[in-house]
Design a protein around this motif. Structure first.
Motif, PDB file in Angstrom:
ATOM      1  N   LEU A   1       0.845  -1.198   0.000  1.00  0.00           N
ATOM      2  CA  LEU A   1       0.000   0.000   0.000  1.00  0.00           C
ATOM      3  C   LEU A   1       0.875   1.241   0.000  1.00  0.00           C
ATOM      4  CD1 LEU A   1      -2.883   1.257   0.253  1.00  0.00           C
ATOM      5  CD2 LEU A   1      -2.521   1.240   2.741  1.00  0.00           C
ATOM      6  N   ALA A   2       0.546   2.184  -0.868  1.00  0.00           N
ATOM      7  CA  ALA A   2       1.300   3.434  -0.947  1.00  0.00           C
ATOM      8  C   ALA A   2       0.346   4.613  -0.931  1.00  0.00           C
ATOM      9  CB  ALA A   2       2.159   3.464  -2.216  1.00  0.00           C
ATOM     10  N   PHE A   3       0.855   5.750  -0.439  1.00  0.00           N
ATOM     11  CA  PHE A   3       0.120   7.012  -0.411  1.00  0.00           C
ATOM     12  C   PHE A   3       0.912   8.048  -1.190  1.00  0.00           C
ATOM     13  CE2 PHE A   3      -0.419  11.215   1.685  1.00  0.00           C
ATOM     14  CZ  PHE A   3      -1.745  11.446   1.319  1.00  0.00           C
ATOM     15  N   LEU A   4       0.214   8.787  -2.065  1.00  0.00           N
ATOM     16  CA  LEU A   4       0.874   9.768  -2.925  1.00  0.00           C
ATOM     17  C   LEU A   4       0.027  11.039  -3.011  1.00  0.00           C
ATOM     18  CD1 LEU A   4       2.679  10.926  -5.194  1.00  0.00           C
ATOM     19  CD2 LEU A   4       1.501   9.396  -6.796  1.00  0.00           C
ATOM     20  N   PRO A   5       0.450  12.143  -2.386  1.00  0.00           N
ATOM     21  CA  PRO A   5      -0.267  13.408  -2.581  1.00  0.00           C
ATOM     22  C   PRO A   5       0.217  14.111  -3.850  1.00  0.00           C
ATOM     23  CG  PRO A   5       1.472  13.697  -0.943  1.00  0.00           C
ATOM     24  CD  PRO A   5       1.548  12.266  -1.407  1.00  0.00           C
ATOM     25  N   LEU A   6      -0.706  14.431  -4.728  1.00  0.00           N
ATOM     26  CA  LEU A   6      -0.375  15.243  -5.904  1.00  0.00           C
ATOM     27  C   LEU A   6      -0.599  16.726  -5.626  1.00  0.00           C
ATOM     28  CD1 LEU A   6      -1.878  13.117  -8.833  1.00  0.00           C
ATOM     29  CD2 LEU A   6       0.497  13.197  -8.027  1.00  0.00           C
TER      30      LEU A   6
ATOM     31  N   PHE B   1      -0.005  12.558 -13.692  1.00  0.00           N
ATOM     32  CA  PHE B   1       0.480  11.243 -13.267  1.00  0.00           C
ATOM     33  C   PHE B   1      -0.642  10.214 -13.282  1.00  0.00           C
ATOM     34  CE2 PHE B   1       0.930   8.128  -9.866  1.00  0.00           C
ATOM     35  CZ  PHE B   1       2.144   7.534 -10.186  1.00  0.00           C
ATOM     36  N   ILE B   2      -1.782  10.540 -12.665  1.00  0.00           N
ATOM     37  CA  ILE B   2      -2.866   9.559 -12.591  1.00  0.00           C
ATOM     38  C   ILE B   2      -3.683   9.535 -13.877  1.00  0.00           C
ATOM     39  CG2 ILE B   2      -4.485  11.142 -11.447  1.00  0.00           C
ATOM     40  CD1 ILE B   2      -4.058   7.304 -10.916  1.00  0.00           C
ATOM     41  N   ALA B   3      -3.724  10.664 -14.597  1.00  0.00           N
ATOM     42  CA  ALA B   3      -4.423  10.657 -15.887  1.00  0.00           C
ATOM     43  C   ALA B   3      -3.760   9.676 -16.852  1.00  0.00           C
ATOM     44  CB  ALA B   3      -4.439  12.067 -16.482  1.00  0.00           C
ATOM     45  N   ASP B   4      -2.444   9.572 -16.778  1.00  0.00           N
ATOM     46  CA  ASP B   4      -1.728   8.604 -17.611  1.00  0.00           C
ATOM     47  C   ASP B   4      -2.013   7.170 -17.192  1.00  0.00           C
ATOM     48  OD1 ASP B   4      -0.571  10.665 -19.021  1.00  0.00           O
ATOM     49  OD2 ASP B   4       1.312  10.633 -17.896  1.00  0.00           O
TER      50      ASP B   4
ATOM     51  N   GLY C   1       2.895   9.540  20.493  1.00  0.00           N
ATOM     52  CA  GLY C   1       3.316   8.155  20.329  1.00  0.00           C
ATOM     53  C   GLY C   1       3.265   7.616  18.915  1.00  0.00           C
ATOM     54  N   ALA C   2       2.971   8.490  17.928  1.00  0.00           N
ATOM     55  CA  ALA C   2       2.936   8.065  16.526  1.00  0.00           C
ATOM     56  C   ALA C   2       4.216   8.535  15.830  1.00  0.00           C
ATOM     57  CB  ALA C   2       1.717   8.638  15.817  1.00  0.00           C
ATOM     58  N   GLU C   3       4.746   7.721  14.963  1.00  0.00           N
ATOM     59  CA  GLU C   3       5.934   8.113  14.201  1.00  0.00           C
ATOM     60  C   GLU C   3       5.490   8.908  12.970  1.00  0.00           C
ATOM     61  OE1 GLU C   3       9.808   6.232  11.875  1.00  0.00           O
ATOM     62  OE2 GLU C   3       8.425   4.908  12.954  1.00  0.00           O
ATOM     63  N   PRO C   4       5.909  10.178  12.865  1.00  0.00           N
ATOM     64  CA  PRO C   4       5.438  11.006  11.737  1.00  0.00           C
ATOM     65  C   PRO C   4       6.323  10.871  10.505  1.00  0.00           C
ATOM     66  CG  PRO C   4       6.653  12.372  13.279  1.00  0.00           C
ATOM     67  CD  PRO C   4       6.666  10.982  13.850  1.00  0.00           C
ATOM     68  N   PHE C   5       5.717  11.078   9.343  1.00  0.00           N
ATOM     69  CA  PHE C   5       6.434  11.138   8.072  1.00  0.00           C
ATOM     70  C   PHE C   5       6.024  12.427   7.372  1.00  0.00           C
ATOM     71  CE2 PHE C   5       6.648   6.722   9.137  1.00  0.00           C
ATOM     72  CZ  PHE C   5       7.889   6.305   8.667  1.00  0.00           C
ATOM     73  N   LEU C   6       6.989  13.295   7.146  1.00  0.00           N
ATOM     74  CA  LEU C   6       6.732  14.563   6.479  1.00  0.00           C
ATOM     75  C   LEU C   6       6.938  14.396   4.982  1.00  0.00           C
ATOM     76  CD1 LEU C   6       8.426  17.104   8.901  1.00  0.00           C
ATOM     77  CD2 LEU C   6       5.996  16.818   8.471  1.00  0.00           C
ATOM     78  N   LEU C   7       5.894  14.709   4.224  1.00  0.00           N
ATOM     79  CA  LEU C   7       5.920  14.555   2.770  1.00  0.00           C
ATOM     80  C   LEU C   7       5.734  15.891   2.092  1.00  0.00           C
ATOM     81  CD1 LEU C   7       3.543  11.475   2.300  1.00  0.00           C
ATOM     82  CD2 LEU C   7       6.002  11.461   2.789  1.00  0.00           C
ATOM     83  N   GLU C   8       6.073  15.923   0.812  1.00  0.00           N
ATOM     84  CA  GLU C   8       5.707  17.013  -0.078  1.00  0.00           C
ATOM     85  C   GLU C   8       4.963  16.423  -1.259  1.00  0.00           C
ATOM     86  OE1 GLU C   8       8.926  20.494   0.240  1.00  0.00           O
ATOM     87  OE2 GLU C   8       9.747  18.639  -0.593  1.00  0.00           O
TER      88      GLU C   8
ATOM     89  N   SER D   1       9.116   9.019  -6.347  1.00  0.00           N
ATOM     90  CA  SER D   1       8.485  10.325  -6.516  1.00  0.00           C
ATOM     91  C   SER D   1       7.743  10.354  -7.835  1.00  0.00           C
ATOM     92  CB  SER D   1       9.518  11.458  -6.453  1.00  0.00           C
ATOM     93  OG  SER D   1      10.439  11.348  -7.517  1.00  0.00           O
ATOM     94  N   ALA D   2       6.714  11.166  -7.887  1.00  0.00           N
ATOM     95  CA  ALA D   2       5.899  11.314  -9.097  1.00  0.00           C
ATOM     96  C   ALA D   2       5.964  12.761  -9.564  1.00  0.00           C
ATOM     97  CB  ALA D   2       4.456  10.916  -8.819  1.00  0.00           C
ATOM     98  N   PRO D   3       5.855  12.999 -10.870  1.00  0.00           N
ATOM     99  CA  PRO D   3       5.846  14.387 -11.352  1.00  0.00           C
ATOM    100  C   PRO D   3       4.603  15.117 -10.878  1.00  0.00           C
ATOM    101  CG  PRO D   3       5.307  12.853 -13.125  1.00  0.00           C
ATOM    102  CD  PRO D   3       5.721  12.025 -11.960  1.00  0.00           C
ATOM    103  N   VAL D   4       4.786  16.342 -10.412  1.00  0.00           N
ATOM    104  CA  VAL D   4       3.663  17.159  -9.956  1.00  0.00           C
ATOM    105  C   VAL D   4       3.785  18.546 -10.579  1.00  0.00           C
ATOM    106  CG1 VAL D   4       3.310  15.953  -7.767  1.00  0.00           C
ATOM    107  CG2 VAL D   4       4.920  17.863  -7.876  1.00  0.00           C
ATOM    108  N   GLY D   5       2.700  19.273 -10.552  1.00  0.00           N
ATOM    109  CA  GLY D   5       2.674  20.626 -11.068  1.00  0.00           C
ATOM    110  C   GLY D   5       1.322  21.244 -10.784  1.00  0.00           C
ATOM    111  N   ARG D   6       1.122  22.438 -11.310  1.00  0.00           N
ATOM    112  CA  ARG D   6      -0.143  23.133 -11.119  1.00  0.00           C
ATOM    113  C   ARG D   6      -0.692  23.574 -12.454  1.00  0.00           C
ATOM    114  NH1 ARG D   6       1.346  27.153  -6.003  1.00  0.00           N
ATOM    115  NH2 ARG D   6       1.861  25.494  -4.512  1.00  0.00           N
ATOM    116  N   LEU D   7      -2.005  23.474 -12.575  1.00  0.00           N
ATOM    117  CA  LEU D   7      -2.709  23.964 -13.752  1.00  0.00           C
ATOM    118  C   LEU D   7      -3.521  25.192 -13.364  1.00  0.00           C
ATOM    119  CD1 LEU D   7      -4.038  20.612 -15.295  1.00  0.00           C
ATOM    120  CD2 LEU D   7      -1.936  21.848 -15.854  1.00  0.00           C
ATOM    121  N   VAL D   8      -3.600  26.133 -14.279  1.00  0.00           N
ATOM    122  CA  VAL D   8      -4.322  27.382 -14.041  1.00  0.00           C
ATOM    123  C   VAL D   8      -5.563  27.412 -14.915  1.00  0.00           C
ATOM    124  CG1 VAL D   8      -4.209  29.901 -14.237  1.00  0.00           C
ATOM    125  CG2 VAL D   8      -2.214  28.613 -13.431  1.00  0.00           C
ATOM    126  N   ALA D   9      -6.696  27.760 -14.319  1.00  0.00           N
ATOM    127  CA  ALA D   9      -7.915  27.954 -15.099  1.00  0.00           C
ATOM    128  C   ALA D   9      -7.826  29.303 -15.799  1.00  0.00           C
ATOM    129  CB  ALA D   9      -9.135  27.912 -14.181  1.00  0.00           C
TER     130      ALA D   9
END
Length: 552
Positions: free
Chosen positions: A8-13, A62-65, A410-417, A434-442
């Motif tokens: 199991l993996a967690f990935l914030p875009l 990333f997920i659209a692909d 008592g929880a071990e933290p993991f700092l992500l970007e 790591s996955a490619p990330v970026g921002r889109l502008v409306a």
């Protein structure tokens, strides 16, 4: 799902290392196959740091692909930073959407505005309901927040349980909907929680966030003592606050008019789902002039100084239906989101200049946060007892403060970007990729990359201006007439400097070899360079430069 072979993996875009633009992915890997679950899909705003940007969102590339592997999108609640990008990004995702009745009602209105109503499959899940998005077993847990039906998401897998909180607080009297379901959280803690992915917005704020009931009591006393027109601005999504304002107005003998599209949409969605049912219909903008000033309360959008909002237009005195002036009062029943200070200050200055009295959360109890402060975070950790903690929904200082608190609990933290792939198990969690990330502008009806050529040019035009040169030549390369130069935002058309730039530009063109002047592409490059140098000598700036070439 096989616990021995699965991972199991967690990935914030989006939404980690920043506030807004939430777009999170969970990935189950088994037998060489990946299946993804998306949680939330929200927008952010440019603010003073990005004045060229109105609305932006995480780039879903990333997920659209991998959209064939995307099982679904779950919405935790209907705030814009969690739901506002769905209508923009769903055409790239094309997956089923899961939401509570209120979030679905809000989302359907957004989809209808872009013609996607009949394309997006929305499955409505009752608050606290269990459902499956294979291979993920999921369950909602009811949480209090500043909007109806906020839900934490329980993600159950063979290697353990993950609690994704979304936005939340602990409030014994949230007024709209039940309090946070602490019994369900405690039961989850008894079962054992592998990791909590948790809101960090108020992780630097000691104490408690406060109760909506206290705001309701304060508003009622405050409005009862006012004369003249009263306008109240708040976050449109805070349905409990809308109800409190309406009840306070009723106690003071005032009728309530809604001014602003987002308020009208939220009112409609709330009533559709059975909220606000004890209130009579709100008045419209057209009804305002029929009500005496001392009997009127205007609920208006624009608490964050948005330039096109109703309150900003009222402050500029260019709203077609509403005016405020001497003897009237504006109550800001909201907090100032960091980055909006200048915009809000400008609106407030304009209101005061018109003789309006202001009341804000700095001098009256007119607002409490919808996000958990540190005492509430401590209570969450005592209930859930997670082994690991992943702070999200905050800038780096918020994430770091949250991590410190989690460690104390008592929880071990993991700092992500954004873009970090955290493999949660089996074994000890670790950032493995790591996955490619970026921002889109409306930008109007389209999306463009924040760091792409369009927005880069927009930034240069914003700060350095744009200069257009027009040149006419015959087929032999001889100049026909004087080149013209236009520099909106940089030069006045009648300035002597404009003539000087045009003269320098013409002289530089005449000095170019005849052979080069016969080659359109080479001539355009040389002409741009010549015009840029002429401007540099005059202003010491590097505006965006373009040249129109005409052959006669």
């Amino acid at each position: 799902m096989d616990a021995e072979n699965g991972e199991l993996a967690f990935l914030p875009l989006g939404g980690t290392g920043e506030i807004g633009m939430n777009l999170n992915l969970y990935c189950w890997r088994e037998g060489g196959r990946e299946t993804y679950l998306a949680v939330d899909c929200g927008i952010g705003f440019g603010g003073s740091e990005l004045p060229e940007v109105d609305v932006m969102m995480a780039d879903p590339g990333f997920i659209a692909d991998r959209r064939e592997a995307l099982a679904g999108l779950v919405i935790t609640h209907s705030h814009e930073d969690h739901i506002g990008a769905v209508a923009w990004l769903w055409p790239q995702l094309k997956c089923p959407v899961y939401a509570t009745p209120f979030a679905a009602a809000v989302l359907k209105r957004k989809l209808g505005e872009v013609g996607l109503t009949n394309q997006v499959r929305i499955t409505i899940i009752p608050p606290g309901g269990a459902f499956e998005v294979a291979p993920f077993k999921l369950r909602f847990i009811r949480l209090a927040h500043s909007i109806p039906e906020a839900q934490a998401l329980v993600v159950e897998t063979p290697i353990g349980i993950v609690l994704h909180t979304g936005d939340w607080k602990l409030d014994a009297a949230p007024l709209i909907g039940p309090p946070t379901d602490e019994a369900a959280l405690a039961e989850l803690g008894q079962r054992g929680v592998l990791a909590i992915v948790c809101d960090s917005t108020n992780a630097m704020v000691e104490g408690h966030s406060g109760s909506e009931m206290d705001v309701r009591t304060s508003l009622s006393a405050l409005i009862r003592g006012l004369t003249g027109r009263v306008a109240v601005t708040c976050f449109a999504s805070n349905v409990a606050r809308m109800e409190s304002i309406a009840l306070a107005a009723h106690d003071a003998g005032r009728s309530v008019a809604l001014v602003g599209r987002s308020l009208r949409n939220m009112d409609a969605a709330a009533r559709e789902c059975g909220y606000l049912k004890t209130l009579p219909p709100f008045l419209t903008e057209d009804d305002i002039d029929d009500v005496p000033d001392d009997n009127l309360l205007i609920l208006v959008t624009g608490s964050q100084g948005e330039p096109r909002s109703a309150l900003s237009r009222i402050a500029r005195d260019d709203h077609p239906r509403v005016a405020l002036g001497e003897g009237d009062t504006v109550i800001y029943s909201s907090r100032m989101i960091p980055g909006n200070e200048r915009a809000i200050g400008s609106v407030q200055d304009a209101l005061v200049r018109r003789g309006v009295r202001l009341m804000t959360d700095t001098d009256h109890l007119v607002h409490v946060s919808g996000h958990a402060a540190r005492d509430e975070l401590r209570r969450m950790y005592r209930l859930v007892k997670p082994r690991y903690a992943v702070p999200v929904h905050g800038e780096w200082r918020h994430l770091s403060a949250h991590a410190e608190l989690a460690r104390e609990a008592g929880a071990e933290p993991f700092l992500l970007e954004d873009g970090d792939v955290l493999t949660l198990g089996p074994g000890r969690p670790a950032v493995t990729d790591s996955a490619p990330v970026g921002r889109l502008v409306a930008d109007g009806s389209r999306l463009v990359p924040l760091r792409g050529e369009v927005m880069n040019a927009r930034r240069r035009m914003l700060f350095n201006g744009i200069v257009l040169g027009s040149v006419a030549l015959d087929q032999a390369g001889n100049l026909r007439g004087q080149p013209s130069v236009s520099a909106p935002g940089l030069l006045e058309p009648t300035d002597r400097e404009t003539e000087r730039v045009a003269e320098d530009f013409a002289e530089a063109l005449r000095d170019l070899p005849v052979g080069l002047r016969r080659d359109d592409d080479a001539l355009k490059d040389a002409a741009r360079t010549a015009l840029r140098r002429a401007l540099g000598r005059l202003f010491g700036k590097r505006p965006l430069v373009d040249v129109h070439l005409i052959r006669v």
